[in-house]
Design an enzyme around this catalytic site. Structure first.
Site, mmCIF file in Angstrom:
data_model
loop_
_atom_site.group_PDB
_atom_site.id
_atom_site.type_symbol
_atom_site.label_atom_id
_atom_site.label_comp_id
_atom_site.label_asym_id
_atom_site.label_seq_id
_atom_site.Cartn_x
_atom_site.Cartn_y
_atom_site.Cartn_z
ATOM 1 N N ASN A 7 -61.111 62.642 -35.368
ATOM 2 C CA ASN A 7 -60.638 61.250 -35.354
ATOM 3 C C ASN A 7 -59.259 61.222 -34.708
ATOM 4 O O ASN A 7 -58.279 61.649 -35.315
ATOM 5 C CB ASN A 7 -60.573 60.738 -36.813
ATOM 6 C CG ASN A 7 -59.934 59.358 -36.913
ATOM 7 O OD1 ASN A 7 -59.814 58.653 -35.917
ATOM 8 N ND2 ASN A 7 -59.529 58.991 -38.115
ATOM 9 N N LYS A 9 -57.413 58.653 -33.958
ATOM 10 C CA LYS A 9 -56.536 57.535 -34.367
ATOM 11 C C LYS A 9 -55.842 56.942 -33.120
ATOM 12 O O LYS A 9 -56.456 56.898 -32.070
ATOM 13 C CB LYS A 9 -55.524 58.015 -35.402
ATOM 14 C CG LYS A 9 -56.171 58.835 -36.520
ATOM 15 C CD LYS A 9 -55.212 59.084 -37.622
ATOM 16 C CE LYS A 9 -55.735 60.165 -38.528
ATOM 17 N NZ LYS A 9 -55.127 60.129 -39.819
ATOM 18 N N HIS A 96 -62.463 53.721 -42.935
ATOM 19 C CA HIS A 96 -61.347 54.673 -43.014
ATOM 20 C C HIS A 96 -60.237 54.056 -43.867
ATOM 21 O O HIS A 96 -60.008 52.846 -43.822
ATOM 22 C CB HIS A 96 -60.827 55.005 -41.614
ATOM 23 C CG HIS A 96 -59.866 56.152 -41.626
ATOM 24 N ND1 HIS A 96 -58.560 56.020 -42.027
ATOM 25 C CD2 HIS A 96 -60.045 57.468 -41.338
ATOM 26 C CE1 HIS A 96 -57.965 57.203 -41.969
ATOM 27 N NE2 HIS A 96 -58.852 58.099 -41.551
ATOM 28 N N GLU A 165 -62.764 61.424 -48.067
ATOM 29 C CA GLU A 165 -61.385 61.656 -47.644
ATOM 30 C C GLU A 165 -60.417 61.157 -48.717
ATOM 31 O O GLU A 165 -60.083 59.957 -48.738
ATOM 32 C CB GLU A 165 -61.097 60.882 -46.354
ATOM 33 C CG GLU A 165 -61.945 61.293 -45.181
ATOM 34 C CD GLU A 165 -61.224 61.022 -43.866
ATOM 35 O OE1 GLU A 165 -60.959 61.985 -43.152
ATOM 36 O OE2 GLU A 165 -60.903 59.860 -43.584
HETATM 37 C C1 PEP Z 1 -58.205 61.285 -41.092
HETATM 38 O O1 PEP Z 1 -57.318 60.463 -40.909
HETATM 39 O O2 PEP Z 1 -59.397 60.929 -41.033
HETATM 40 C C2 PEP Z 1 -57.850 62.676 -41.381
HETATM 41 C C3 PEP Z 1 -58.727 63.455 -41.949
HETATM 42 O O3 PEP Z 1 -56.586 63.074 -41.030
HETATM 43 P P1 PEP Z 1 -55.909 64.536 -41.209
HETATM 44 O O4 PEP Z 1 -56.926 65.577 -40.825
HETATM 45 O O5 PEP Z 1 -54.749 64.528 -40.276
HETATM 46 O O6 PEP Z 1 -55.515 64.648 -42.642
#
Ligand code: PEP
Length: 247
Positions: A7, A9, A96, A165
């Site tokens: 991802n 972003k 998300h 997450e």
């Molecule tokens: C995310 O934002 O989906 C994510 C998993 O970020 P990170 O791996 O940077 O924690």
């Protein structure tokens, strides 16, 4: 099948495709390549060009979000699943925590999932508890509620992947203990079986995954892959996760 989903972003310009080229060459030669899929979700601005470029290659391109209406509407700056599919996206994230924090409600998420599936996108539906919920031992009930409010038996579960997450883990370097994560993943799969009355869809883990801690995650067989934020913006870091997972 395992999944490694990057991802991006708010990251990336056209020339950032060089990162994906390196990942794609590793993936194409990897002896384990039939065991997993690589999906990258760049920002909207890059979906069409990257999808065209990777059309006949291994990497699949997805979106980070989609709007909760079906095709076209009068909502300024909104992008629907129909529009995403028309430029080559195959997947979309939905729910998300960044977008939940900006106002996505369960009702909106349900429409996003519904229209994404209708438009032949596979949905990566993100769930996760915050720090306070974890502290108050509400993790399992929060996750159950997030799943039950949005997913329905009639949604084609073959087009759904869940990404667990924990919000307190995203971008912080903090990760759950192996014991907690195993228990949580089993709980999520049980809830999903209850909703779909069939085997659970794949359940991924996301939150500060990197090439070192993936060694711990790989011991938890219930986890079907990873949603990777920060470490997906550098080819070496992303490839290290895959390498160390299969080591
Ligand atoms: C995310 O934002 O989906 C994510 C998993 O970020 P990170 O791996 O940077 O924690």
């Amino acid at each position: 099948m395992r999944y490694f989903i990057g991802n991006w972003k708010m990251f990336g310009v056209p020339k950032s495709i060089s990162i994906l080229n390196k990942i794609n060459s590793y993936y194409s030669k990897d002896k384990n390549r039939n065991k997993y899929r690589v999906i990258i979700t760049p920002p909207y601005t890059l979906i069409e060009s990257y999808s065209k470029y990777f059309k006949n290659k291994k990497i699949l391109i997805g979106a980070q979000n989609c709007y909760q209406k079906e095709q076209f509407s009068s909502n300024t700056a909104a992008v629907s699943s129909y529009m995403l599919r028309s430029v080559g996206a195959k997947y979309t994230l939905v729910g998300h925590s960044d977008n939940r924090a900006e106002g996505d409600t369960d009702a909106m998420l349900k429409d996003k999932v519904r229209y994404a599936i209708k438009n032949n996108l596979k949905v990566v539906f993100c769930i996760g508890e915050n720090k306070l919920e974890k502290k108050n031992k509400k993790t399992l009930s929060v996750l159950k509620r997030q799943l039950a409010k949005v997913l329905e038996k009639k949604f084609n579960r073959n087009n759904i992947i869940i990404a667990y997450e924990p919000i307190w883990s995203i971008g912080t370097g903090k990760i759950p203990t192996a014991q907690d994560l195993k228990k949580t993943t089993i709980h999520i799969k049980k809830v999903l079986k209850g909703i779909f009355k069939k085997n659970s869809p794949a359940v991924l883990y996301g939150g500060s995954v990197d090439g070192n801690n993936v060694e711990m995650f790989k011991e938890i067989k219930e986890i079907d892959g990873f949603l990777i934020g920060g470490a997906s913006k550098t080819s070496k870091k992303f490839i290290d996760i895959i390498k160390n997972y299969y080591r």
